[in-house]
Scaffold this active site. Structure first.
Site, PDB file in Angstrom:
ATOM      1  N   SER A  36       0.820  -1.212   0.000  1.00  0.00           N
ATOM      2  CA  SER A  36       0.000   0.000   0.000  1.00  0.00           C
ATOM      3  C   SER A  36       0.859   1.269   0.000  1.00  0.00           C
ATOM      4  O   SER A  36       0.454   2.285  -0.566  1.00  0.00           O
ATOM      5  CB  SER A  36      -0.946  -0.013   1.205  1.00  0.00           C
ATOM      6  OG  SER A  36      -0.214  -0.131   2.406  1.00  0.00           O
ATOM      7  N   THR A  37       2.035   1.230   0.626  1.00  0.00           N
ATOM      8  CA  THR A  37       2.908   2.410   0.610  1.00  0.00           C
ATOM      9  C   THR A  37       3.505   2.591  -0.785  1.00  0.00           C
ATOM     10  O   THR A  37       3.553   3.711  -1.318  1.00  0.00           O
ATOM     11  CB  THR A  37       4.024   2.269   1.671  1.00  0.00           C
ATOM     12  OG1 THR A  37       3.446   1.787   2.884  1.00  0.00           O
ATOM     13  CG2 THR A  37       4.703   3.598   1.932  1.00  0.00           C
ATOM     14  N   ASP A  87      10.800   0.444  -1.943  1.00  0.00           N
ATOM     15  CA  ASP A  87       9.831  -0.525  -1.432  1.00  0.00           C
ATOM     16  C   ASP A  87       9.482  -0.207   0.021  1.00  0.00           C
ATOM     17  O   ASP A  87      10.223   0.509   0.712  1.00  0.00           O
ATOM     18  CB  ASP A  87      10.422  -1.949  -1.530  1.00  0.00           C
ATOM     19  CG  ASP A  87       9.354  -3.030  -1.464  1.00  0.00           C
ATOM     20  OD1 ASP A  87       8.158  -2.711  -1.290  1.00  0.00           O
ATOM     21  OD2 ASP A  87       9.718  -4.218  -1.590  1.00  0.00           O
ATOM     22  N   ALA A  89       8.069  -1.792   3.949  1.00  0.00           N
ATOM     23  CA  ALA A  89       8.523  -2.846   4.870  1.00  0.00           C
ATOM     24  C   ALA A  89       7.443  -3.063   5.925  1.00  0.00           C
ATOM     25  O   ALA A  89       6.630  -2.177   6.191  1.00  0.00           O
ATOM     26  CB  ALA A  89       9.825  -2.438   5.550  1.00  0.00           C
ATOM     27  N   GLY A 102       4.664  -9.101   3.978  1.00  0.00           N
ATOM     28  CA  GLY A 102       3.257  -9.036   4.383  1.00  0.00           C
ATOM     29  C   GLY A 102       2.332  -9.078   3.168  1.00  0.00           C
ATOM     30  O   GLY A 102       1.205  -9.567   3.249  1.00  0.00           O
ATOM     31  N   GLY A 103       2.826  -8.607   2.040  1.00  0.00           N
ATOM     32  CA  GLY A 103       2.045  -8.640   0.799  1.00  0.00           C
ATOM     33  C   GLY A 103       2.398  -9.833  -0.077  1.00  0.00           C
ATOM     34  O   GLY A 103       1.993  -9.890  -1.249  1.00  0.00           O
ATOM     35  N   GLU A 109      10.746  -9.324  -4.447  1.00  0.00           N
ATOM     36  CA  GLU A 109      11.288  -8.090  -3.851  1.00  0.00           C
ATOM     37  C   GLU A 109      12.785  -8.255  -3.601  1.00  0.00           C
ATOM     38  O   GLU A 109      13.578  -7.345  -3.872  1.00  0.00           O
ATOM     39  CB  GLU A 109      10.555  -7.771  -2.547  1.00  0.00           C
ATOM     40  CG  GLU A 109       9.120  -7.316  -2.798  1.00  0.00           C
ATOM     41  CD  GLU A 109       8.284  -7.152  -1.538  1.00  0.00           C
ATOM     42  OE1 GLU A 109       7.253  -6.478  -1.622  1.00  0.00           O
ATOM     43  OE2 GLU A 109       8.639  -7.699  -0.499  1.00  0.00           O
TER      44      GLU A 109
END
Ligand code: 5RP
Length: 229
Positions: A36-37, A87, A89, A102-103, A109
């Site tokens: 989401s970030t 990215d 965290a 988490g994703g 990544e």
């Protein structure tokens, strides 16, 4: 008198996503993470899309978002190196070691991060921890190894749970499964990452210590703080 504006977590994510634009090198390909970030970063990147060559993406979800905004996505194999990988965290400590995944995109990544000279982590301040281990550690595993790997974590006093989606084991972009491991104390992230990574059936452990962040843009109530590691 000092006034403190209280920003929501979503607003903090937007702030750091926009702040990350300063690390994008004009004319080059940028490494793009997942979450989401990062979605806030991708939205900001669209505003300078004519100034970059394109992106290498760490997930199907980020690829789709980048392409929908008209940003060219290159295969990681087509790129020898990247100046920067941006990215989020799930946790970051004071040395730039992170927990990610988490994703569920941890493996790609780590691959895209390995191509980059600099890892810029974007996170809201809830992600800053004194020691890794509070967030359940994602570990991508080959499906037939899941129970064996879970037993090895149990032997360490931790509890590994298979991540589910709609009642079934969640399947990653790589066709594998994810264990989320609670109850770990990660005192030495480098040694921990090396150890878990060599267990048979482990594809990727979500500790990013060998490829830690070079910089963290941390969204706080006082604005974006830059931590350099
Ligand atoms: C995805 C990740 C993400 O970077 C991490 O989960 C943080 O996500 P968000 O920005 O949504 O909090 O590692 O695999």
């Amino acid at each position: 008198m000092t006034t403190t504006t209280s920003l929501t977590q979503d607003e903090l994510k937007t702030l750091v996503g926009q702040a990350a634009l300063q690390y994008v090198v004009p004319g080059e390909i940028v490494g793009v993470g997942t979450g989401s970030t990062v979605n806030k970063f991708i939205d900001a990147l669209a505003s300078i899309k004519d100034q970059i060559k394109g992106a290498v993406s760490s997930s199907v979800a980020s690829t789709e978002r980048l392409q929908a905004l008209g940003i060219t996505v290159f295969d990681a194999n087509a790129v020898e190196s990247l100046s920067v990988y941006i990215d989020g965290a799930d946790e970051i400590d004071g040395k730039g070691h992170m927990v990610k995944g988490g994703g569920a995109a941890l493996t790609r990544e780590k691959i895209v991060a390995a191509l980059a000279q600099r890892f810029v982590c974007i996170a809201d301040e809830s992600k800053l921890v004194s020691a890794l281990g509070r967030f359940p550690l994602p570990v991508e595993v080959i499906p037939i190894a899941a129970n064996h790997v879970a037993r090895r974590f149990a032997a360490m006093g931790a509890q590994a749970n298979l991540r589910l989606a709609n009642g079934l084991p969640m399947v990653t972009d790589n066709g594998q499964h994810i264990l989320d491991v609670k109850g770990l104390t990660i005192a030495d992230p480098l040694a921990f990452e090396s150890e878990i990574n060599q267990w048979p059936g482990v594809v990727t452990v979500g500790v990013f210590a060998h490829q830690k962040a070079s910089v963290c843009l941390l969204g706080t109530a006082q604005g974006v703080k830059t931590l350099v590691f």
